[in-house]
Motif scaffolding. Sequence first.
Motif, PDB file in Angstrom:
ATOM      1  N   ILE A  50       0.707  -1.293  -0.058  1.00 32.30           N
ATOM      2  CA  ILE A  50      -0.159  -0.062   0.025  1.00 32.30           C
ATOM      3  C   ILE A  50       0.863   1.193  -0.061  1.00 32.30           C
ATOM      4  CG2 ILE A  50      -1.804   1.173   1.308  1.00 32.30           C
ATOM      5  CD1 ILE A  50      -2.656  -1.400   2.471  1.00 32.30           C
ATOM      6  N   GLN A  51       0.282   2.177  -0.738  1.00 32.95           N
ATOM      7  CA  GLN A  51       1.299   3.292  -0.798  1.00 32.95           C
ATOM      8  C   GLN A  51       0.452   4.532  -0.985  1.00 32.95           C
ATOM      9  OE1 GLN A  51       4.317   3.261  -4.270  1.00 32.95           O
ATOM     10  NE2 GLN A  51       3.324   1.429  -5.044  1.00 32.95           N
ATOM     11  N   PRO A  52       0.904   5.741  -0.528  1.00 27.51           N
ATOM     12  CA  PRO A  52       0.257   7.100  -0.387  1.00 27.51           C
ATOM     13  C   PRO A  52      -0.536   7.379  -1.855  1.00 27.51           C
ATOM     14  CG  PRO A  52       2.471   7.193   0.518  1.00 27.51           C
ATOM     15  CD  PRO A  52       2.439   6.060  -0.096  1.00 27.51           C
ATOM     16  N   ASN A  53      -1.692   7.961  -1.638  1.00 30.04           N
ATOM     17  CA  ASN A  53      -2.549   7.940  -2.687  1.00 30.04           C
ATOM     18  C   ASN A  53      -3.172   6.732  -3.214  1.00 30.04           C
ATOM     19  OD1 ASN A  53      -2.007  10.823  -2.731  1.00 30.04           O
ATOM     20  ND2 ASN A  53      -0.060  10.432  -3.860  1.00 30.04           N
ATOM     21  N   ASP A  54      -3.292   5.778  -2.529  1.00 33.90           N
ATOM     22  CA  ASP A  54      -3.989   4.508  -2.784  1.00 33.90           C
ATOM     23  C   ASP A  54      -5.521   4.766  -2.359  1.00 33.90           C
ATOM     24  OD1 ASP A  54      -2.269   3.041  -4.374  1.00 33.90           O
ATOM     25  OD2 ASP A  54      -1.563   1.859  -2.856  1.00 33.90           O
ATOM     26  N   LEU A  55      -6.319   4.222  -3.131  1.00 32.78           N
ATOM     27  CA  LEU A  55      -7.702   4.214  -2.861  1.00 32.78           C
ATOM     28  C   LEU A  55      -8.211   2.867  -2.152  1.00 32.78           C
ATOM     29  CD1 LEU A  55     -10.207   6.347  -2.502  1.00 32.78           C
ATOM     30  CD2 LEU A  55     -10.877   5.584  -4.720  1.00 32.78           C
ATOM     31  N   LEU A  56      -8.391   2.742  -0.998  1.00 37.38           N
ATOM     32  CA  LEU A  56      -9.014   1.303  -0.590  1.00 37.38           C
ATOM     33  C   LEU A  56     -10.382   1.332  -0.151  1.00 37.38           C
ATOM     34  CD1 LEU A  56      -5.720   1.226   1.908  1.00 37.38           C
ATOM     35  CD2 LEU A  56      -6.154   0.184  -0.379  1.00 37.38           C
ATOM     36  N   ASN A  57     -10.764   0.155  -0.602  1.00 36.10           N
ATOM     37  CA  ASN A  57     -12.258  -0.125   0.086  1.00 36.10           C
ATOM     38  C   ASN A  57     -12.214  -1.081   1.205  1.00 36.10           C
ATOM     39  OD1 ASN A  57     -15.313  -0.594  -0.059  1.00 36.10           O
ATOM     40  ND2 ASN A  57     -14.700  -2.691  -0.372  1.00 36.10           N
ATOM     41  N   THR A  98      -0.518  11.567   2.086  1.00 40.47           N
ATOM     42  CA  THR A  98       0.756  11.664   1.561  1.00 40.47           C
ATOM     43  C   THR A  98       1.692  11.219   2.919  1.00 40.47           C
ATOM     44  OG1 THR A  98       0.629  13.958   2.413  1.00 40.47           O
ATOM     45  CG2 THR A  98       0.222  13.582   0.136  1.00 40.47           C
ATOM     46  N   ASP A  99       1.101  11.122   4.144  1.00 31.79           N
ATOM     47  CA  ASP A  99       1.854  10.645   5.114  1.00 31.79           C
ATOM     48  C   ASP A  99       1.640   9.243   5.152  1.00 31.79           C
ATOM     49  OD1 ASP A  99       3.021  13.351   6.066  1.00 31.79           O
ATOM     50  OD2 ASP A  99       1.031  13.593   6.911  1.00 31.79           O
ATOM     51  N   GLY A 100       0.776   8.376   4.469  1.00 26.28           N
ATOM     52  CA  GLY A 100       0.612   7.280   4.706  1.00 26.28           C
ATOM     53  C   GLY A 100      -0.327   6.584   5.432  1.00 26.28           C
ATOM     54  N   TYR A 101      -1.548   7.648   5.860  1.00 27.11           N
ATOM     55  CA  TYR A 101      -2.394   7.016   6.968  1.00 27.11           C
ATOM     56  C   TYR A 101      -3.756   7.235   6.030  1.00 27.11           C
ATOM     57  CZ  TYR A 101       1.039   7.855  10.641  1.00 27.11           C
ATOM     58  OH  TYR A 101       2.256   7.374  11.556  1.00 27.11           O
ATOM     59  N   ILE A 102      -4.795   6.887   6.789  1.00 24.07           N
ATOM     60  CA  ILE A 102      -6.365   6.803   6.558  1.00 24.07           C
ATOM     61  C   ILE A 102      -7.063   7.074   7.923  1.00 24.07           C
ATOM     62  CG2 ILE A 102      -6.306   5.056   4.532  1.00 24.07           C
ATOM     63  CD1 ILE A 102      -7.895   3.203   6.725  1.00 24.07           C
ATOM     64  N   GLN A 103      -8.145   7.748   7.804  1.00 19.15           N
ATOM     65  CA  GLN A 103      -8.746   8.127   8.986  1.00 19.15           C
ATOM     66  C   GLN A 103     -10.128   7.101   8.976  1.00 19.15           C
ATOM     67  OE1 GLN A 103      -7.979  10.469  11.004  1.00 19.15           O
ATOM     68  NE2 GLN A 103     -10.033  10.167  12.369  1.00 19.15           N
ATOM     69  N   ILE A 110      -4.944   5.351  11.025  1.00 18.84           N
ATOM     70  CA  ILE A 110      -4.239   4.208  11.021  1.00 18.84           C
ATOM     71  C   ILE A 110      -3.152   4.401   9.843  1.00 18.84           C
ATOM     72  CG2 ILE A 110      -4.363   1.758  10.820  1.00 18.84           C
ATOM     73  CD1 ILE A 110      -7.292   2.106  11.695  1.00 18.84           C
ATOM     74  N   LYS A 111      -1.809   3.733  10.269  1.00 22.94           N
ATOM     75  CA  LYS A 111      -0.701   3.834   9.181  1.00 22.94           C
ATOM     76  C   LYS A 111      -1.120   2.578   8.076  1.00 22.94           C
ATOM     77  CE  LYS A 111       3.025   5.162   7.371  1.00 22.94           C
ATOM     78  NZ  LYS A 111       4.398   5.312   8.065  1.00 22.94           N
ATOM     79  N   ALA A 112      -1.168   2.799   6.863  1.00 21.79           N
ATOM     80  CA  ALA A 112      -1.524   1.883   6.022  1.00 21.79           C
ATOM     81  C   ALA A 112      -0.318   1.587   4.869  1.00 21.79           C
ATOM     82  CB  ALA A 112      -2.819   2.288   5.146  1.00 21.79           C
ATOM     83  N   ALA A 113       0.387   3.149   4.553  1.00 19.43           N
ATOM     84  CA  ALA A 113       1.427   3.005   3.698  1.00 19.43           C
ATOM     85  C   ALA A 113       2.456   1.865   4.152  1.00 19.43           C
ATOM     86  CB  ALA A 113       1.977   4.308   3.148  1.00 19.43           C
ATOM     87  N   GLY A 114       3.217   1.074   3.329  1.00 14.94           N
ATOM     88  CA  GLY A 114       4.158   0.420   3.690  1.00 14.94           C
ATOM     89  C   GLY A 114       3.921  -1.017   3.907  1.00 14.94           C
ATOM     90  N   LEU A 115       2.518  -1.228   4.123  1.00 13.17           N
ATOM     91  CA  LEU A 115       2.140  -2.666   4.470  1.00 13.17           C
ATOM     92  C   LEU A 115       1.306  -3.384   3.512  1.00 13.17           C
ATOM     93  CD1 LEU A 115       0.067  -1.478   7.774  1.00 13.17           C
ATOM     94  CD2 LEU A 115       2.450  -2.462   7.623  1.00 13.17           C
ATOM     95  N   THR A 116       1.349  -4.676   3.298  1.00 12.26           N
ATOM     96  CA  THR A 116       0.784  -5.296   2.452  1.00 12.26           C
ATOM     97  C   THR A 116      -0.906  -5.403   2.742  1.00 12.26           C
ATOM     98  OG1 THR A 116       0.753  -7.464   3.560  1.00 12.26           O
ATOM     99  CG2 THR A 116       2.545  -6.905   1.882  1.00 12.26           C
ATOM    100  N   GLU A 193       7.087   1.294  -9.333  1.00 10.56           N
ATOM    101  CA  GLU A 193       7.447   2.076  -8.182  1.00 10.56           C
ATOM    102  C   GLU A 193       6.735   1.469  -6.868  1.00 10.56           C
ATOM    103  OE1 GLU A 193       7.033   6.816  -6.597  1.00 10.56           O
ATOM    104  OE2 GLU A 193       6.206   6.200  -8.750  1.00 10.56           O
ATOM    105  N   GLU A 194       7.724   1.393  -5.856  1.00 10.45           N
ATOM    106  CA  GLU A 194       7.359   0.996  -4.563  1.00 10.45           C
ATOM    107  C   GLU A 194       8.173   1.706  -3.495  1.00 10.45           C
ATOM    108  OE1 GLU A 194       5.829  -3.582  -4.846  1.00 10.45           O
ATOM    109  OE2 GLU A 194       7.857  -3.601  -5.507  1.00 10.45           O
ATOM    110  N   GLY A 195       7.339   2.009  -2.524  1.00 10.22           N
ATOM    111  CA  GLY A 195       8.071   2.694  -1.415  1.00 10.22           C
ATOM    112  C   GLY A 195       8.895   4.003  -1.836  1.00 10.22           C
TER     113      GLY A 195
END
Length: 262
Positions: A50-57, A98-103, A110-116, A193-195
Amino acid sequence: MKTRYPFALASTLLGLLLFTSCTNLKSAVYFNNIKNTEFSKKIEQLEPIIQPNDLLNISVSSLNPAASEIFNVSSSSTFRNASATSSISQVAGYLVDTDGYIQFPFLGNIKAAGLTKKEFQNVIKASITEQKLLLDPIIDVRYLNYKVSVLGEVARPSVLTVPNEKLTLLEALGLAGDLTIYASRNNLLLIREEGGKKTLTRIDLTTDELFTSPYYYLKSNDIIYVEPNKTKIANASAARQWLPIVLSSLTLVVVSIDRLSR
């Protein structure tokens, strides 16, 4: 009989031009000389990060549907659906900032970026369980903007959205209308591009190496660039340089022979 000479000369020159523009058969065919083969090596399918600007359901379920429902009210995020009409659409999902979090409801940032996806699911599940908000919650995370770009010598260069989050390189080329006859099949460029780190990899489709390659399956935001082969470059260059000269010379020869035949 003399009046036939201009036509014979024109036919000869045209034949020479066509002959010099022919494409080598081996360079135009996928997987040359491959016989019936079974690949026993398991192709590596690395789960994307998961990276910044990813859109997750993100959906949450449990034995108590009413209690689970409060976690399934996600915000609407705006993103560009580039696979169809390139129009702006409102889509319900969680945009990784951009910091890798979601609300997330009740859990906050919750930190999402950097995780599968699996790791992120476990983080949400652990937080809900520790706070005793649900008993044995089931978390499902899916990408809403899983896309791959195919550019260069293909029939339909495009950005492809992938709803099932699984796409092979060959499937991507097929969705883009396949390679043109002028595509360089032994030198495709895959940009990944990753990380925050970009990697560039060359891929040869004239061998069977792709079937055991870690690049057989694509990842979200991968870019495939198909270069033109030497034939197209040479033809384009030669056409610009020689076509006016050939046409002028042919016209001069035809006029000269016509005058001499009178």
